[in-house]
Design a protein around this motif. Structure first.
Motif, PDB file in Angstrom:
ATOM      1  N   LEU A   1       0.808  -1.217   0.000  1.00 45.40           N
ATOM      2  CA  LEU A   1       0.000   0.000   0.000  1.00 45.40           C
ATOM      3  C   LEU A   1       0.843   1.270   0.000  1.00 45.40           C
ATOM      4  O   LEU A   1       0.394   2.318  -0.437  1.00 45.40           O
ATOM      5  CB  LEU A   1      -0.933   0.003   1.218  1.00 45.40           C
ATOM      6  N   ARG A   2       2.074   1.187   0.479  1.00 47.47           N
ATOM      7  CA  ARG A   2       2.924   2.375   0.567  1.00 47.47           C
ATOM      8  C   ARG A   2       3.322   2.921  -0.796  1.00 47.47           C
ATOM      9  O   ARG A   2       3.719   4.079  -0.898  1.00 47.47           O
ATOM     10  CB  ARG A   2       4.192   2.047   1.371  1.00 47.47           C
ATOM     11  N   VAL A   3       3.251   2.117  -1.834  1.00 43.84           N
ATOM     12  CA  VAL A   3       3.716   2.550  -3.157  1.00 43.84           C
ATOM     13  C   VAL A   3       2.587   2.656  -4.173  1.00 43.84           C
ATOM     14  O   VAL A   3       2.847   2.882  -5.353  1.00 43.84           O
ATOM     15  CB  VAL A   3       4.798   1.588  -3.696  1.00 43.84           C
ATOM     16  N   LEU A   4       1.347   2.523  -3.729  1.00 44.57           N
ATOM     17  CA  LEU A   4       0.222   2.468  -4.673  1.00 44.57           C
ATOM     18  C   LEU A   4      -0.324   3.843  -5.002  1.00 44.57           C
ATOM     19  O   LEU A   4      -0.382   4.735  -4.167  1.00 44.57           O
ATOM     20  CB  LEU A   4      -0.904   1.600  -4.096  1.00 44.57           C
ATOM     21  N   ASP A   5      -0.748   4.000  -6.268  1.00 47.11           N
ATOM     22  CA  ASP A   5      -1.498   5.179  -6.694  1.00 47.11           C
ATOM     23  C   ASP A   5      -2.993   4.977  -6.462  1.00 47.11           C
ATOM     24  O   ASP A   5      -3.736   5.936  -6.271  1.00 47.11           O
ATOM     25  CB  ASP A   5      -1.255   5.465  -8.183  1.00 47.11           C
ATOM     26  N   GLY A   6      -3.430   3.744  -6.506  1.00 48.02           N
ATOM     27  CA  GLY A   6      -4.836   3.406  -6.318  1.00 48.02           C
ATOM     28  C   GLY A   6      -4.972   1.915  -6.109  1.00 48.02           C
ATOM     29  O   GLY A   6      -3.991   1.162  -6.242  1.00 48.02           O
ATOM     30  N   ALA A   7      -6.171   1.479  -5.769  1.00 49.18           N
ATOM     31  CA  ALA A   7      -6.365   0.057  -5.473  1.00 49.18           C
ATOM     32  C   ALA A   7      -7.763  -0.390  -5.885  1.00 49.18           C
ATOM     33  O   ALA A   7      -8.652   0.432  -6.141  1.00 49.18           O
ATOM     34  CB  ALA A   7      -6.141  -0.216  -3.986  1.00 49.18           C
ATOM     35  N   ILE A   8      -7.917  -1.703  -5.947  1.00 51.40           N
ATOM     36  CA  ILE A   8      -9.216  -2.334  -6.173  1.00 51.40           C
ATOM     37  C   ILE A   8      -9.527  -3.182  -4.952  1.00 51.40           C
ATOM     38  O   ILE A   8      -8.755  -4.086  -4.605  1.00 51.40           O
ATOM     39  CB  ILE A   8      -9.211  -3.216  -7.438  1.00 51.40           C
ATOM     40  N   LEU A   9     -10.614  -2.882  -4.285  1.00 47.38           N
ATOM     41  CA  LEU A   9     -11.067  -3.677  -3.150  1.00 47.38           C
ATOM     42  C   LEU A   9     -12.086  -4.684  -3.675  1.00 47.38           C
ATOM     43  O   LEU A   9     -13.162  -4.304  -4.146  1.00 47.38           O
ATOM     44  CB  LEU A   9     -11.698  -2.779  -2.083  1.00 47.38           C
TER      45      LEU A   9
END
Length: 280
Positions: free
Chosen positions: A124-132
């Motif tokens: 999570l520290r390097v993410l621009d966005g995510a999919i839950l």
């Protein structure tokens, strides 16, 4: 020689400036504005690795799709460890990439089991966005809440993907209500399914207001059509709900909503994008 040095001296700052605005990727040198780091997180057995496999296939990154647990003797691309193939779970985060519309997308598939939650923290520290990812049967579960807290801690904007709509007992509406009640998210549907369980045959895009069908052995043939009559009333209600949900985050859409005007597709896409970013 003096002239060569002068030319080299003038050229170096420009080259350095160009390289500073780019990064090395597996696909080559790509400008920073065309690179995205996307993570996929969820409770265990929600279908994260399967979703990643489908993304890679539909974007042309891999030629064949395989199943988790190596049912066909091959296994999913993201399950590199033999133990992962045997157990059918992700133990450590795995990274890959794909190209979509001239954008290099780095995808990080994270574990869903609580014992490996530190792997999610690292990603999570390097993410621009995510999919839950949510299972349409199980909905919001204990590790879903943990991942939601982690995303808030690192200010990662995310979209929710409701998976397994063809399973017995699936209910996207229940999952939506749990997003609102358990995770305190101002969530709204962007797509609705046409049928559930064994009757599932496609989805309705509420923004574009059209039906989408996936045909072929692996659903690789995408066809668009008019919304079937039996889903038009629900589509209209859900689209209005979506507009109300994002109107508070976009001034233009808020004015259109108060004036009871219908927003354009471009306006709704922009407002949805801003709403997603501002929830973090």
């Amino acid at each position: 020689m003096l002239r060569s040095r002068r030319i080299l001296g003038l050229a170096l700052p420009r080259r350095q400036l160009l390289l500073n605005g780019c990064r090395w990727c597996s696909s080559g040198i790509v400008p920073n504005e065309r690179i995205r780091n996307i993570g996929i997180s969820a409770h265990i057995d929600s279908g994260k690795t399967t979703l990643t496999e489908r993304i890679l296939f539909y974007t042309g990154r891999i030629a064949q799709m395989h199943e988790v647990k190596g049912k066909d003797g091959v296994g999913a691309v993201m399950d590199s460890m033999e133990l992962e193939r045997q157990r059918g779970i992700t133990i450590q985060s795995a990274a890959t990439y794909t190209l979509w519309k001239d954008t290099n997308i780095n995808i990080i598939d994270t574990p869903g089991h609580v014992d490996f939650t530190i792997e999610v923290e690292r990603a999570l520290r390097v993410l621009d966005g995510a999919i839950l990812v949510l299972c349409a049967v199980g909905g919001v579960q204990c590790q879903t809440m943990t991942v939601n807290r982690q995303m808030k801690r690192y200010h990662v904007p995310f979209l929710t993907f409701i998976n397994k709509l063809d399973r017995m007992g699936s209910s996207p509406n229940r999952a939506l209500q749990q997003l609102r009640s358990k995770l305190n998210q101002n969530a709204a549907l962007i797509q609705i399914p046409m049928g559930l369980e064994g009757d599932f045959r496609g989805i309705v895009d509420l923004i574009e207001e059209r039906a989408i069908y996936f045909e072929g052995d692996f659903g690789q043939i995408v066809k668009y059509g008019e919304i079937p009559p039996e889903f038009r009333a629900e589509s209209a209600d859900r689209r209005q709900e979506l507009i109300e949900s994002v109107a508070n985050s976009d001034e233009l859409l808020g004015e259109l909503f108060l004036e009871e005007k219908v927003p354009t597709v471009a306006d709704l896409k922009q407002a949805t994008h801003l709403k997603c970013l501002r929830t973090t």
